[in-house]
Scaffold this motif. Structure first.
Motif, PDB file in Angstrom:
ATOM      1  N   LYS A 152     -51.049  80.676   8.068  1.00  0.00           N
ATOM      2  CA  LYS A 152     -50.449  79.481   8.657  1.00  0.00           C
ATOM      3  C   LYS A 152     -51.399  78.834   9.667  1.00  0.00           C
ATOM      4  O   LYS A 152     -51.576  77.613   9.684  1.00  0.00           O
ATOM      5  CB  LYS A 152     -49.130  79.835   9.338  1.00  0.00           C
ATOM      6  CG  LYS A 152     -48.408  78.633   9.873  1.00  0.00           C
ATOM      7  CD  LYS A 152     -47.066  79.002  10.464  1.00  0.00           C
ATOM      8  CE  LYS A 152     -46.399  77.738  10.975  1.00  0.00           C
ATOM      9  NZ  LYS A 152     -45.114  77.983  11.559  1.00  0.00           N
ATOM     10  N   LYS A 204     -47.192  95.851  10.691  1.00  0.00           N
ATOM     11  CA  LYS A 204     -48.033  95.056  11.592  1.00  0.00           C
ATOM     12  C   LYS A 204     -48.926  94.103  10.793  1.00  0.00           C
ATOM     13  O   LYS A 204     -49.041  92.921  11.110  1.00  0.00           O
ATOM     14  CB  LYS A 204     -48.868  95.973  12.479  1.00  0.00           C
ATOM     15  CG  LYS A 204     -49.710  95.230  13.489  1.00  0.00           C
ATOM     16  CD  LYS A 204     -50.519  96.179  14.350  1.00  0.00           C
ATOM     17  CE  LYS A 204     -51.391  95.392  15.312  1.00  0.00           C
ATOM     18  NZ  LYS A 204     -52.346  96.216  16.003  1.00  0.00           N
ATOM     19  N   GLU A 205     -49.559  94.613   9.742  1.00  0.00           N
ATOM     20  CA  GLU A 205     -50.436  93.799   8.909  1.00  0.00           C
ATOM     21  C   GLU A 205     -49.631  92.786   8.089  1.00  0.00           C
ATOM     22  O   GLU A 205     -50.073  91.657   7.879  1.00  0.00           O
ATOM     23  CB  GLU A 205     -51.269  94.687   7.983  1.00  0.00           C
ATOM     24  CG  GLU A 205     -52.270  95.539   8.739  1.00  0.00           C
ATOM     25  CD  GLU A 205     -53.031  96.485   7.833  1.00  0.00           C
ATOM     26  OE1 GLU A 205     -53.051  96.286   6.608  1.00  0.00           O
ATOM     27  OE2 GLU A 205     -53.620  97.435   8.377  1.00  0.00           O
ATOM     28  N   PRO A 220     -60.770  83.239  11.458  1.00  0.00           N
ATOM     29  CA  PRO A 220     -60.028  84.480  11.745  1.00  0.00           C
ATOM     30  C   PRO A 220     -59.435  85.126  10.483  1.00  0.00           C
ATOM     31  O   PRO A 220     -59.443  86.356  10.358  1.00  0.00           O
ATOM     32  CB  PRO A 220     -58.922  84.022  12.705  1.00  0.00           C
ATOM     33  CG  PRO A 220     -59.453  82.778  13.335  1.00  0.00           C
ATOM     34  CD  PRO A 220     -60.278  82.114  12.260  1.00  0.00           C
ATOM     35  N   LEU A 221     -58.951  84.314   9.551  1.00  0.00           N
ATOM     36  CA  LEU A 221     -58.400  84.864   8.306  1.00  0.00           C
ATOM     37  C   LEU A 221     -59.496  85.520   7.478  1.00  0.00           C
ATOM     38  O   LEU A 221     -59.319  86.627   6.970  1.00  0.00           O
ATOM     39  CB  LEU A 221     -57.702  83.764   7.497  1.00  0.00           C
ATOM     40  CG  LEU A 221     -57.154  84.178   6.130  1.00  0.00           C
ATOM     41  CD1 LEU A 221     -56.114  85.293   6.251  1.00  0.00           C
ATOM     42  CD2 LEU A 221     -56.576  82.968   5.399  1.00  0.00           C
ATOM     43  N   ARG A 238     -49.278  84.900   9.470  1.00  0.00           N
ATOM     44  CA  ARG A 238     -49.600  84.160  10.690  1.00  0.00           C
ATOM     45  C   ARG A 238     -51.005  83.559  10.587  1.00  0.00           C
ATOM     46  O   ARG A 238     -51.228  82.399  10.928  1.00  0.00           O
ATOM     47  CB  ARG A 238     -49.491  85.078  11.916  1.00  0.00           C
ATOM     48  CG  ARG A 238     -49.659  84.321  13.235  1.00  0.00           C
ATOM     49  CD  ARG A 238     -49.812  85.248  14.411  1.00  0.00           C
ATOM     50  NE  ARG A 238     -51.071  85.974  14.428  1.00  0.00           N
ATOM     51  CZ  ARG A 238     -52.264  85.442  14.697  1.00  0.00           C
ATOM     52  NH1 ARG A 238     -52.377  84.164  14.953  1.00  0.00           N
ATOM     53  NH2 ARG A 238     -53.347  86.187  14.697  1.00  0.00           N
ATOM     54  N   LEU A 239     -51.956  84.346  10.094  1.00  0.00           N
ATOM     55  CA  LEU A 239     -53.334  83.860   9.941  1.00  0.00           C
ATOM     56  C   LEU A 239     -53.434  82.759   8.883  1.00  0.00           C
ATOM     57  O   LEU A 239     -54.175  81.789   9.048  1.00  0.00           O
ATOM     58  CB  LEU A 239     -54.269  85.021   9.594  1.00  0.00           C
ATOM     59  CG  LEU A 239     -54.521  86.024  10.715  1.00  0.00           C
ATOM     60  CD1 LEU A 239     -55.195  87.276  10.167  1.00  0.00           C
ATOM     61  CD2 LEU A 239     -55.340  85.402  11.824  1.00  0.00           C
ATOM     62  N   THR A 251     -48.019  91.341   1.147  1.00  0.00           N
ATOM     63  CA  THR A 251     -47.274  91.686   2.364  1.00  0.00           C
ATOM     64  C   THR A 251     -46.138  92.666   2.062  1.00  0.00           C
ATOM     65  O   THR A 251     -45.699  93.385   2.952  1.00  0.00           O
ATOM     66  CB  THR A 251     -46.704  90.432   3.059  1.00  0.00           C
ATOM     67  OG1 THR A 251     -45.939  89.680   2.119  1.00  0.00           O
ATOM     68  CG2 THR A 251     -47.819  89.570   3.639  1.00  0.00           C
ATOM     69  N   TRP A 282     -60.448  88.812   9.042  1.00  0.00           N
ATOM     70  CA  TRP A 282     -59.385  89.790   8.818  1.00  0.00           C
ATOM     71  C   TRP A 282     -59.445  90.323   7.389  1.00  0.00           C
ATOM     72  O   TRP A 282     -59.343  91.531   7.151  1.00  0.00           O
ATOM     73  CB  TRP A 282     -58.040  89.132   9.113  1.00  0.00           C
ATOM     74  CG  TRP A 282     -56.896  90.080   9.237  1.00  0.00           C
ATOM     75  CD1 TRP A 282     -56.440  90.670  10.383  1.00  0.00           C
ATOM     76  CD2 TRP A 282     -56.028  90.535   8.186  1.00  0.00           C
ATOM     77  NE1 TRP A 282     -55.352  91.460  10.099  1.00  0.00           N
ATOM     78  CE2 TRP A 282     -55.080  91.393   8.758  1.00  0.00           C
ATOM     79  CE3 TRP A 282     -55.972  90.286   6.820  1.00  0.00           C
ATOM     80  CZ2 TRP A 282     -54.083  92.022   8.017  1.00  0.00           C
ATOM     81  CZ3 TRP A 282     -54.981  90.916   6.069  1.00  0.00           C
ATOM     82  CH2 TRP A 282     -54.058  91.759   6.666  1.00  0.00           C
ATOM     83  N   ASN A 304     -47.050  91.251   9.003  1.00  0.00           N
ATOM     84  CA  ASN A 304     -46.704  90.136   9.888  1.00  0.00           C
ATOM     85  C   ASN A 304     -47.930  89.299  10.245  1.00  0.00           C
ATOM     86  O   ASN A 304     -47.834  88.085  10.412  1.00  0.00           O
ATOM     87  CB  ASN A 304     -46.052  90.652  11.172  1.00  0.00           C
ATOM     88  CG  ASN A 304     -44.676  91.207  10.921  1.00  0.00           C
ATOM     89  OD1 ASN A 304     -43.960  90.749  10.043  1.00  0.00           O
ATOM     90  ND2 ASN A 304     -44.296  92.211  11.688  1.00  0.00           N
ATOM     91  N   GLU A 305     -49.070  89.956  10.389  1.00  0.00           N
ATOM     92  CA  GLU A 305     -50.303  89.282  10.807  1.00  0.00           C
ATOM     93  C   GLU A 305     -50.862  88.357   9.723  1.00  0.00           C
ATOM     94  O   GLU A 305     -51.314  87.253  10.008  1.00  0.00           O
ATOM     95  CB  GLU A 305     -51.351  90.333  11.203  1.00  0.00           C
ATOM     96  CG  GLU A 305     -52.660  89.776  11.700  1.00  0.00           C
ATOM     97  CD  GLU A 305     -52.558  89.141  13.083  1.00  0.00           C
ATOM     98  OE1 GLU A 305     -53.581  88.623  13.541  1.00  0.00           O
ATOM     99  OE2 GLU A 305     -51.482  89.157  13.705  1.00  0.00           O
ATOM    100  N   LEU A 306     -50.826  88.795   8.489  1.00  0.00           N
ATOM    101  CA  LEU A 306     -51.426  88.025   7.396  1.00  0.00           C
ATOM    102  C   LEU A 306     -50.804  86.626   7.246  1.00  0.00           C
ATOM    103  O   LEU A 306     -51.538  85.633   7.255  1.00  0.00           O
ATOM    104  CB  LEU A 306     -51.347  88.821   6.090  1.00  0.00           C
ATOM    105  CG  LEU A 306     -52.068  88.220   4.890  1.00  0.00           C
ATOM    106  CD1 LEU A 306     -53.537  87.950   5.189  1.00  0.00           C
ATOM    107  CD2 LEU A 306     -51.939  89.142   3.693  1.00  0.00           C
TER     108      LEU A 306
END
Length: 100
Positions: free
Chosen positions: A38, A28-29, A87-88, A35-36, A22, A91, A31-33
């Motif tokens: 978690k 954007k990525e 989803p992870l 979240r996925l 990260t 991604w 922050n997304e990683l």
């Protein structure tokens, strides 16, 4: 957070590997990683998730997550993939494809 991702198996047997951090991802990525991770509750998943009915030519995924001094590795077969983890995995598959 740092994730090493490996996909092996499949019909052609082509493996895909990538490592994402990260600290070096676009905002954007980056922050997304987390979240996925978690949402997947990855640190609470067992190290090995196998299907009771293994099938040939299916993918196998191995993820190693390092975050705040903790590390956890999960190896899961495509046929046993928990919905929370899907989803992870999708991604990470996409991210690995972009890097290759």
């Amino acid at each position: 957070m740092r994730i090493s991702f490996e996909r092996t198996g499949g019909f052609a047997g082509i493996s895909k590997r990538t490592t994402l951090d990260t600290a070096t991802l676009p905002p954007k990525e980056a922050n997304e990683l987390p979240r996925l991770v978690k949402a997947a509750d990855l640190f609470k998943l067992p190290e090995q998730i196998s299907s009771p009915h293994p099938q040939s030519d299916r993918f196998q995924y191995k993820l190693t997550v390092e975050d705040n001094g903790k590390q956890h590795t999960v190896t899961v077969s495509e046929t046993a993939l928990p919905e929370t983890l899907r989803p992870l995995i999708e991604w990470l598959n996409h991210a690995a494809q972009k890097k290759s």
